[in-house]
Design a protein around this motif. Structure first.
Motif, mmCIF file in Angstrom:
data_model
loop_
_atom_site.group_PDB
_atom_site.id
_atom_site.type_symbol
_atom_site.label_atom_id
_atom_site.label_comp_id
_atom_site.label_asym_id
_atom_site.label_seq_id
_atom_site.Cartn_x
_atom_site.Cartn_y
_atom_site.Cartn_z
ATOM 1 N N ILE A 5 -33.643 -9.630 -6.383
ATOM 2 C CA ILE A 5 -33.220 -8.922 -7.544
ATOM 3 C C ILE A 5 -34.216 -9.391 -8.714
ATOM 4 O O ILE A 5 -34.082 -10.634 -9.147
ATOM 5 C CB ILE A 5 -31.974 -8.816 -7.884
ATOM 6 C CG1 ILE A 5 -31.284 -8.343 -6.601
ATOM 7 C CG2 ILE A 5 -31.323 -8.464 -9.113
ATOM 8 C CD1 ILE A 5 -29.628 -7.843 -6.802
ATOM 9 N N VAL A 6 -34.757 -8.860 -9.372
ATOM 10 C CA VAL A 6 -35.559 -9.097 -10.462
ATOM 11 C C VAL A 6 -34.973 -8.968 -12.008
ATOM 12 O O VAL A 6 -35.014 -9.718 -12.647
ATOM 13 C CB VAL A 6 -36.638 -8.142 -10.578
ATOM 14 C CG1 VAL A 6 -37.778 -8.573 -11.782
ATOM 15 C CG2 VAL A 6 -37.845 -8.432 -9.381
ATOM 16 N N LYS A 7 -34.114 -7.736 -11.857
ATOM 17 C CA LYS A 7 -33.249 -7.686 -13.149
ATOM 18 C C LYS A 7 -32.205 -6.769 -12.930
ATOM 19 O O LYS A 7 -32.293 -5.786 -12.002
ATOM 20 C CB LYS A 7 -34.251 -6.963 -14.164
ATOM 21 C CG LYS A 7 -33.759 -6.490 -15.427
ATOM 22 C CD LYS A 7 -34.758 -5.846 -16.215
ATOM 23 C CE LYS A 7 -34.225 -4.915 -17.465
ATOM 24 N NZ LYS A 7 -35.381 -4.251 -18.224
ATOM 25 N N ALA A 8 -31.126 -6.846 -13.510
ATOM 26 C CA ALA A 8 -29.667 -6.037 -13.634
ATOM 27 C C ALA A 8 -29.359 -5.798 -14.963
ATOM 28 O O ALA A 8 -29.397 -6.523 -15.804
ATOM 29 C CB ALA A 8 -28.781 -6.691 -12.886
ATOM 30 N N GLU A 9 -28.879 -4.627 -15.279
ATOM 31 C CA GLU A 9 -28.368 -4.027 -16.391
ATOM 32 C C GLU A 9 -27.393 -3.050 -16.301
ATOM 33 O O GLU A 9 -27.297 -2.363 -15.565
ATOM 34 C CB GLU A 9 -29.722 -3.562 -17.419
ATOM 35 C CG GLU A 9 -30.193 -2.183 -16.795
ATOM 36 C CD GLU A 9 -31.251 -1.797 -17.822
ATOM 37 O OE1 GLU A 9 -31.633 -0.508 -17.673
ATOM 38 O OE2 GLU A 9 -31.911 -2.531 -18.411
ATOM 39 N N VAL A 10 -26.442 -3.033 -17.208
ATOM 40 C CA VAL A 10 -25.022 -2.303 -17.325
ATOM 41 C C VAL A 10 -25.588 -0.930 -17.579
ATOM 42 O O VAL A 10 -26.397 -0.390 -18.566
ATOM 43 C CB VAL A 10 -23.985 -2.684 -18.201
ATOM 44 C CG1 VAL A 10 -22.876 -1.809 -18.038
ATOM 45 C CG2 VAL A 10 -23.658 -4.221 -17.670
ATOM 46 N N LEU A 11 -25.108 0.228 -16.932
ATOM 47 C CA LEU A 11 -25.538 1.570 -17.487
ATOM 48 C C LEU A 11 -24.340 2.199 -18.198
ATOM 49 O O LEU A 11 -23.249 1.665 -18.022
ATOM 50 C CB LEU A 11 -25.410 2.568 -16.026
ATOM 51 C CG LEU A 11 -26.844 2.241 -15.362
ATOM 52 C CD1 LEU A 11 -27.134 3.054 -14.029
ATOM 53 C CD2 LEU A 11 -27.909 2.639 -16.407
#
Length: 100
Positions: free
Chosen positions: A94-100
């Motif tokens: 996983i490179v990046k995670a962000e809240v939608l």
């Protein structure tokens, strides 16, 4: 309270030979191992609510594929990334995670 996380992941090396459905199963198993509160669908055959936007062709590598994880509760994106990467096999990160 629930939230959605948009996740960018890479699929490289020998993992390029796994199918789309196997990739979904791998994310479900890794989510369970990391003990993250991923939403479970309602119905006769409940499963974790994870969707991968595009099915990558078998044998293709990609540095940036997109998936959405539906969570029961609030998890910081950094914590989610750290927990999942610890449980994922070599070749998928996983490179990046962000809240939608």
């Amino acid at each position: 309270m629930s939230e959605k996380l948009k996740v960018i992941f890479s699929k490289t090396g020998d993992m390029r030979f796994i199918s789309h459905l196997d990739l979904v199963r791998m994310f479900q198993r890794s989510s369970r191992r990391s003990q993250l509160a991923v939403t479970v669908t309602q119905g006769f055959s409940p499963h974790l609510k994870i969707s991968i936007q595009k099915a990558l062709k078998l044998g293709m590598e990609s540095p940036a594929e997109e998936a959405t994880f539906y969570l029961d509760g609030v998890v910081r994106p950094e914590e989610f990334t750290r927990s999942m990467n610890a449980c994922l096999p070599d070749g998928v990160r996983i490179v990046k995670a962000e809240v939608l």
